[in-house]
Design an enzyme around this catalytic site. Structure first.
Site, PDB file in Angstrom:
ATOM      1  N   HIS A   9      47.861  32.071  74.516  1.00  0.00           N
ATOM      2  CA  HIS A   9      48.045  32.916  75.692  1.00  0.00           C
ATOM      3  C   HIS A   9      48.887  34.180  75.511  1.00  0.00           C
ATOM      4  O   HIS A   9      48.930  34.991  76.427  1.00  0.00           O
ATOM      5  CB  HIS A   9      48.640  32.085  76.836  1.00  0.00           C
ATOM      6  N   HIS A  59      52.151  25.592  79.246  1.00  0.00           N
ATOM      7  CA  HIS A  59      50.807  25.485  79.824  1.00  0.00           C
ATOM      8  C   HIS A  59      50.572  26.672  80.757  1.00  0.00           C
ATOM      9  O   HIS A  59      51.404  26.977  81.603  1.00  0.00           O
ATOM     10  CB  HIS A  59      50.672  24.176  80.606  1.00  0.00           C
TER      11      HIS A  59
END
Length: 150
Positions: A36, A143
Site C-alpha cells: 500500500h 491493514h
C-alpha cells in the site's frame, strides 16, 4: 529445584511466544508497506507495480483491487496516533483498531482489467481521499480497510 526448572521452562516459553508475536507484527507491517505505500505512484503504474511487488489475492491469483497511498510510511503511521481518529466499519464489526485519517491522502486505486493476461493487467485511478487503516499494538498500520468518498 523442580519448581525453578518449571519456572525457567515457562519463562523461556513466554519469551518464544513473545518473539513470534513481534515477528508476526513486523511481517504484517512489512506486507502493508509492500502492498500500500508508494510515494511515486501514478495511475499509469498499476500493472508494473502490482506485478513487480508480487501483489496477489490469498490464492496467488490476480488481485481484483489494490490501493496505493502516495505518502511516506511515517505520515501514514501517524494515522495510528494523532493523525487519525477511531473509526467503526459497520460492514466489518469484528475488525477493531480502525483509524480514519484526519487529512486526505493522494491514493491510486488499481483495478484488475484482464485476469487472463500474463502478467495481470490493471488500470488505475487517482483520488484525494481520507483513508481507514487498522493499526497494531505498536502503532503501525497493518491493514488497509478503505478510502472514504467524502
Amino acid at each position: 529445584m523442580k519448581i525453578s526448572v518449571i519456572a525457567g521452562v515457562l519463562l523461556l516459553s513466554a519469551a518464544v511466544i513473545s518473539l513470534d508475536f513481534v515477528r508476526e507484527e513486523k511481517t504484517l507491517a512489512a506486507k502493508f508497506i509492500n502492498q500500500h505505500i508508494n510515494e511515486e505512484m501514478n495511475n499509469n503504474d498499476c500493472t508494473k507495480v502490482m506485478n513487480d511487488r508480487g501483489i496477489t489475492d490469498y490464492n496467488g491469483n490476480c488481485k481484483l483491487m489494490n490501493t496505493f497511498i502516495g505518502a511516506p510510511i511515517g505520515t501514514v503511521r501517524d494515522i495510528c496516533g494523532t493523525g487519525g481518529q477511531k473509526y467503526f466499519n459497520k460492514k466489518k464489526p469484528g475488525v477493531r483498531d480502525l483509524r480514519k485519517s484526519r487529512a486526505p491522502f493522494n491514493i491510486v486505486v488499481c483495478r484488475l482489467k484482464d485476469a487472463t493476461a500474463a502478467p495481470c493487467e490493471y488500470e488505475g485511478a487517482a483520488y484525494n481521499r481520507h483513508i481507514v487503516v487498522a493499526c497494531d499494538v505498536k502503532g503501525d498500520p497493518v491493514h488497509f480497510d478503505r478510502f472514504l468518498s467524502y
